[in-house]
Scaffold this motif. Sequence first.
Motif, mmCIF file in Angstrom:
data_model
loop_
_atom_site.group_PDB
_atom_site.id
_atom_site.type_symbol
_atom_site.label_atom_id
_atom_site.label_comp_id
_atom_site.label_asym_id
_atom_site.label_seq_id
_atom_site.Cartn_x
_atom_site.Cartn_y
_atom_site.Cartn_z
ATOM 1 N N ILE A 1 -41.504 36.563 -8.426
ATOM 2 C CA ILE A 1 -39.780 36.982 -8.096
ATOM 3 C C ILE A 1 -39.624 37.574 -6.813
ATOM 4 C CG2 ILE A 1 -38.087 38.363 -9.340
ATOM 5 C CD1 ILE A 1 -39.252 37.710 -12.063
ATOM 6 N N ARG A 2 -40.274 38.660 -6.679
ATOM 7 C CA ARG A 2 -40.135 39.227 -5.198
ATOM 8 C C ARG A 2 -40.294 38.443 -4.112
ATOM 9 N NH1 ARG A 2 -40.689 44.897 -5.164
ATOM 10 N NH2 ARG A 2 -42.227 45.007 -3.197
ATOM 11 N N LEU A 3 -41.237 37.427 -4.260
ATOM 12 C CA LEU A 3 -41.357 36.305 -3.212
ATOM 13 C C LEU A 3 -40.189 35.062 -3.120
ATOM 14 C CD1 LEU A 3 -45.256 36.152 -3.555
ATOM 15 C CD2 LEU A 3 -43.864 37.282 -1.681
ATOM 16 N N ASP B 1 -40.451 47.204 5.632
ATOM 17 C CA ASP B 1 -40.580 48.391 4.923
ATOM 18 C C ASP B 1 -40.001 49.726 5.533
ATOM 19 O OD1 ASP B 1 -41.781 50.907 3.574
ATOM 20 O OD2 ASP B 1 -43.004 49.370 2.376
ATOM 21 N N PHE B 2 -39.040 50.142 4.786
ATOM 22 C CA PHE B 2 -38.503 51.761 5.523
ATOM 23 C C PHE B 2 -39.235 52.470 6.040
ATOM 24 C CE2 PHE B 2 -39.575 53.567 1.623
ATOM 25 C CZ PHE B 2 -39.298 55.064 1.615
ATOM 26 N N ARG C 1 -33.603 48.519 -0.823
ATOM 27 C CA ARG C 1 -33.345 49.357 0.046
ATOM 28 C C ARG C 1 -34.510 50.119 0.400
ATOM 29 N NH1 ARG C 1 -27.512 52.381 -1.307
ATOM 30 N NH2 ARG C 1 -26.495 50.354 -1.762
ATOM 31 N N ALA C 2 -35.672 49.950 -0.132
ATOM 32 C CA ALA C 2 -36.971 50.364 0.378
ATOM 33 C C ALA C 2 -37.962 49.179 1.211
ATOM 34 C CB ALA C 2 -37.894 50.846 -0.873
ATOM 35 N N LYS C 3 -37.477 48.054 0.803
ATOM 36 C CA LYS C 3 -38.223 46.749 1.485
ATOM 37 C C LYS C 3 -37.433 45.767 1.497
ATOM 38 C CE LYS C 3 -42.526 46.499 0.773
ATOM 39 N NZ LYS C 3 -43.673 46.405 0.426
ATOM 40 N N LEU C 4 -37.320 44.763 2.379
ATOM 41 C CA LEU C 4 -36.741 43.485 2.449
ATOM 42 C C LEU C 4 -37.725 42.531 2.872
ATOM 43 C CD1 LEU C 4 -34.027 41.901 3.098
ATOM 44 C CD2 LEU C 4 -34.283 42.543 5.632
#
Length: 298
Positions: free
Chosen positions: A98-100, A252-253, A181-184
Amino acid sequence: MYPCRSPKNAEEFDKYYQLRWQVLRKPWQQAKGSEQDELEGQSFHRMITDSHGEALAVGRLERTGQFTGQIRYMAVSPEAQGKGLGKQVLTALEQLAIRLGIKELVFNAREAALPFYLGLGYSEQGYSHTLFDEIKHLKMTKSLVAQVNDDTELVTQLEQTWHDTIPVSKAMNIQISHYDRAKLITHCDPEFNKNLHNTMFAGSIYTLATLTGWGWVYLQLAQEKLTGDIVLANADIRYHAPIHGIANAEVDFEEVSGDLQTLAEGKKAKMALTARLFCGDKVAATFNGTFYVLPKSK
């Protein structure tokens, strides 16, 4: 519950493949090495180990298209069966998918594992093939739905901005699969971006990395309710390995520095960041860029 993670080194990969072979190949007198294929370097590997580092359960996710994937080589040690470890590995692979940006999983499962997959929301689509003239496989499918959050509308707005104002982003079909908001995380059409060697074109790698970095700055501006023109001031990229499969880019933030608040004073702002291009679990390229945000003239 033991953590589910990717193998960290050669020793762990040896144990990962050993469990695959012991469970999925050895009982049918298949040679060592038959538990691996040509897609290992393009795939996402997950395993659960005990306190001594021994593999208890393993599984692999591979992308078959920009929005599709499949699960393969699911195996649980006989001593660890019945403890929910297979479900834990499968759930971790689904969440990763899902994240991918994978929207559907389609794969072949052994007939003996049918109740396992049906119980986890998969649908049977009929007979697929018989392995080693003995093991019947059935085609399984499952649709995956990304979680909607407070930033979903903003992410959609960024994608539309890319496609409306940067023609190459639309041609590449650059999409955002994850932002928290921590990773795009972004990805693009694998077929359009191939070169004559059937690997990802270096220019497409650079473009995907650049726009992922640009997109990160765009999202920070929107969240802080600031406006400005984002420009790339300088950048460099290192290509570590050819991308034979489907890449995704990540910012990554923890690898971002800079302050946008100077825009409120009518001054330009600066943000430096790193975007990494992944092929499977491996980093294939590293982009370091510095972006300036210029105040909009009134």
